[in-house]
Design a protein around this motif. Structure first.
Motif, short mmCIF file in Angstrom:
data_model
loop_
_atom_site.label_atom_id
_atom_site.label_comp_id
_atom_site.label_asym_id
_atom_site.label_seq_id
_atom_site.Cartn_x
_atom_site.Cartn_y
_atom_site.Cartn_z
N PHE A 1 -27.83 19.10 136.13
CA PHE A 1 -28.11 17.67 136.14
C PHE A 1 -27.18 16.92 135.19
CE2 PHE A 1 -30.35 14.07 134.07
CZ PHE A 1 -30.34 13.20 135.16
N GLY A 2 -26.94 17.49 133.99
CA GLY A 2 -26.03 16.84 133.05
C GLY A 2 -24.64 16.68 133.64
N LEU A 3 -24.15 17.70 134.33
CA LEU A 3 -22.83 17.61 134.97
C LEU A 3 -22.84 16.59 136.10
CD1 LEU A 3 -21.91 21.41 135.11
CD2 LEU A 3 -20.94 19.68 133.60
N TYR A 4 -23.92 16.59 136.87
CA TYR A 4 -24.04 15.65 137.99
C TYR A 4 -24.08 14.20 137.48
CZ TYR A 4 -26.04 13.27 142.07
OH TYR A 4 -26.26 12.40 143.11
N PRO B 1 -18.03 18.34 141.72
CA PRO B 1 -17.38 17.76 142.90
C PRO B 1 -18.35 16.85 143.66
CG PRO B 1 -16.86 20.08 142.73
CD PRO B 1 -17.90 19.81 141.69
N GLN B 2 -17.79 15.87 144.33
CA GLN B 2 -18.60 14.82 144.96
C GLN B 2 -19.63 15.39 145.94
OE1 GLN B 2 -16.25 11.74 146.71
NE2 GLN B 2 -18.00 10.66 147.59
N ASN B 3 -19.19 16.29 146.80
CA ASN B 3 -20.10 16.85 147.81
C ASN B 3 -20.65 18.19 147.32
OD1 ASN B 3 -19.60 14.72 149.62
ND2 ASN B 3 -17.70 15.70 150.28
N LEU C 1 -19.14 24.07 134.11
CA LEU C 1 -17.95 23.27 134.40
C LEU C 1 -16.70 24.14 134.39
CD1 LEU C 1 -16.66 20.54 134.97
CD2 LEU C 1 -16.58 20.13 132.50
N ASP C 2 -16.61 25.08 133.46
CA ASP C 2 -15.47 26.01 133.44
C ASP C 2 -15.40 26.80 134.74
OD1 ASP C 2 -14.60 25.27 130.94
OD2 ASP C 2 -15.57 26.92 129.88
N ASN D 1 -22.96 12.92 134.77
CA ASN D 1 -21.70 12.47 134.15
C ASN D 1 -20.49 12.60 135.07
OD1 ASN D 1 -22.59 11.74 131.36
ND2 ASN D 1 -23.28 13.86 131.36
N GLY D 2 -20.73 12.95 136.34
CA GLY D 2 -19.65 12.97 137.32
C GLY D 2 -18.69 14.13 137.21
#
Length: 498
Positions: free
Chosen positions: A34-37, A43-45, A426-427, A39-40
């Protein structure tokens, strides 16, 4: 964010979380996603599919996911609603082909309209007992044919050299360490912590540290993990592994390897991991002579129960809940410099830190002054500070201990430090392996500990008892002093008050 997994907006990425009904997934994996989502950074899809044996209705599953995610304003609540909309759930077994085929159908259905590549990340938040059948089922039935596949494996990676080798060999039948389209990412969340990732910058981007980072100037190194809680009902699980496997063999040894490694040829993941492996191979296997073991009893006021009082722990258990060990690295840089690793439960504070203690000043004309120390505070209150000697202000000419203090809470007030799992996931998305454990690194680590673990368990070595809430075993001070550490009892660092 466009990255190796999502080079174009037409690509689709599905993250499959195996063990999605467990504590690790709810407390760590989903909040990190959720944190990654939010803050963008994904990947979009991107869609997330939870997979576990438990039969859970989708609405109930989403409620359980959201119960562990904190939102502080309407914007974050809106992001959470969108995030949950991208989360689905499939129930199935870990050793059943039909179950994995059902999972594959669900993922195919999500990706059916993608015009670009179809990538898949498999996060195994699972106990080791199902690693092998789960990895086989994923490879045979859920493997992406039109995109990248990445397998994230959570610790523990075995219990000793033999079990670790068997696990590695079994995984390698279906997932290759260096295969471009389906590499393995062995995750140790300490490698995602901000201050652990900062160690490389401190060491190799500052000339004054690089010049003194060796046995000519450093007397000893301490790496400490303390937590004030006991096993809290998890005693049955903990008793199978003990504090050495749970904390020292992975988290603290990873920090040691970064502190002690030589400068890599570049920041390429393999160059970094090559240097870490060299350090681990230069460490002599531990023996009982350079280890102190402890086990906590009830607190002195009787309010906190002892380890043996935890349900699930055998009443005659000698499993250590505290361990200190002195490591010797037999290479040119560190020969003769002890690396003292300490970790324990039910102690007096929560703290993880690296403490580099330098040698006494040769021919010192100010007798009695404390040694210089560089301290990297990993958690809580992230900081880097240097203890040095300074003139007492005023008419006195006395030397006193002070510090050069980089406390993150003061210097970086507007920066939110990401969760370690956010950083590591993210890595994976970016395809950066530098902060993950390679197979030969794991092999070298287990060779250091396996003889000691077999001796402790084979001979049922009794640990020294210490009360809940103390600093640890009474003999700890003598143990670290034996390896050259000098404690400055008059100095106490505290984080800045905001």
């Amino acid at each position: 964010m466009a990255g190796p997994l999502s080079p174009s907006k037409s690509d689709s990425t599905v993250i499959i979380v195996l063990g999605a009904s467990g504590d690790l997934a709810f407390k760590k994996t989903y909040p990190a996603l959720f944190g990654l989502y939010k803050n963008g950074f994904v990947p979009q899809n991107t869609d997330i599919v939870g997979y576990a044996r438990s039969h859970i209705e989708l609405d109930d599953f989403r409620k359980r996911v959201s119960s562990k995610i904190k939102t502080s304003n309407d914007e974050e609540k809106s992001f959470l609603t969108k995030f949950l909309g991208r989360c689905t759930y499939v129930s199935g077994k870990y050793d059943d082909a039909e179950s994995f085929k059902k999972l594959n159908e669900a993922v195919d259905n999500i990706q059916k309209n993608a015009s670009g590549a179809k990538h898949r990340v498999f996060y195994m938040a699972l106990p080791p007992s199902v690693f092998i059948p789960a990895s086989e089922g994923l490879r045979q039935h859920v493997y992406a044919k039109d995109g990248n596949n990445r397998l994230i494996v959570e610790k523990p990676f075995g219990k000793d050299s033999e079990s670790s080798d068997k696990l590695a060999q079994a995984l390698s039948q279906h997932w290759q360490e260096e295969e471009a389209r389906s590499p393995i990412y062995r995750i140790d969340h300490y490698l995602g912590k901000e201050m652990v990732k900062n160690l490389m910058i401190l060491r190799f981007a500052n000339i004054f540290f690089g010049a003194i980072w060796n046995r000519q100037y450093i007397d000893n190194v301490q790496i400490t993990f303390k937590e004030p809680i006991g096993t809290q009902g998890r005693g049955g699980y903990f008793d199978e592994f003990g504090i050495i496997r749970d904390i020292m063999q992975n988290h603290l040894l990873q920090i040691l390897s970064i502190v002690a490694m030589d400068k890599p040829q570049s920041l390429d993941a393999e160059h970094v991991r090559d240097e870490k492996v060299k350090v681990l191979r230069a460490i002599e296997p531990l023996t009982l002579d350079n280890v102190l073991l402890g086990q906590y009893t009830k607190s002195e006021d009787g309010k906190e129960a002892g380890y043996l009082d935890d349900e699930g722990v055998p009443k005659d258990s000698v499993t250590p809940t505290f361990a200190a060990a002195a490591f010797q690295i037999k290479n040119e840089r560190w020969n003769g410099v002890p690396f003292i690793l300490k970790c324990g439960k039910a102690l007096d504070a929560q703290k993880t830190e690296v403490r580099i203690q330098f040698q006494d000043v040769p021919g010192n004309i100010y007798p009695g002054v404390a040694r210089n120390e560089l301290v990297v505070r990993v958690q809580p209150e992230e900081a880097v500070y240097m203890k040095f000697n300074n003139k007492q202000p005023g008419l006195s000419s006395t030397a006193i201990t002070s510090e050069l203090d980089l406390s993150y809470s003061r210097r970086y007030q507007d920066v939110k430090i990401p969760d370690a799992y956010e950083s590591l996931i993210l890595d994976v998305i970016k395809g950066d392996k530098a902060n993950f454990v390679r197979d030969d690194e794991l092999d070298a680590a287990w060779k250091i500990f396996t003889p000691l673990l077999h001796k402790i368990e084979g001979e049922k070595i009794k640990p020294e008892l210490y009360p809940f809430g103390s600093r640890g075993p009474a003999s700890l001070s003598k143990f670290v002093e034996k390896y050259g550490f000098k404690r400055d009892a008059e100095y106490n660092w505290s984080p800045p008050k905001m």
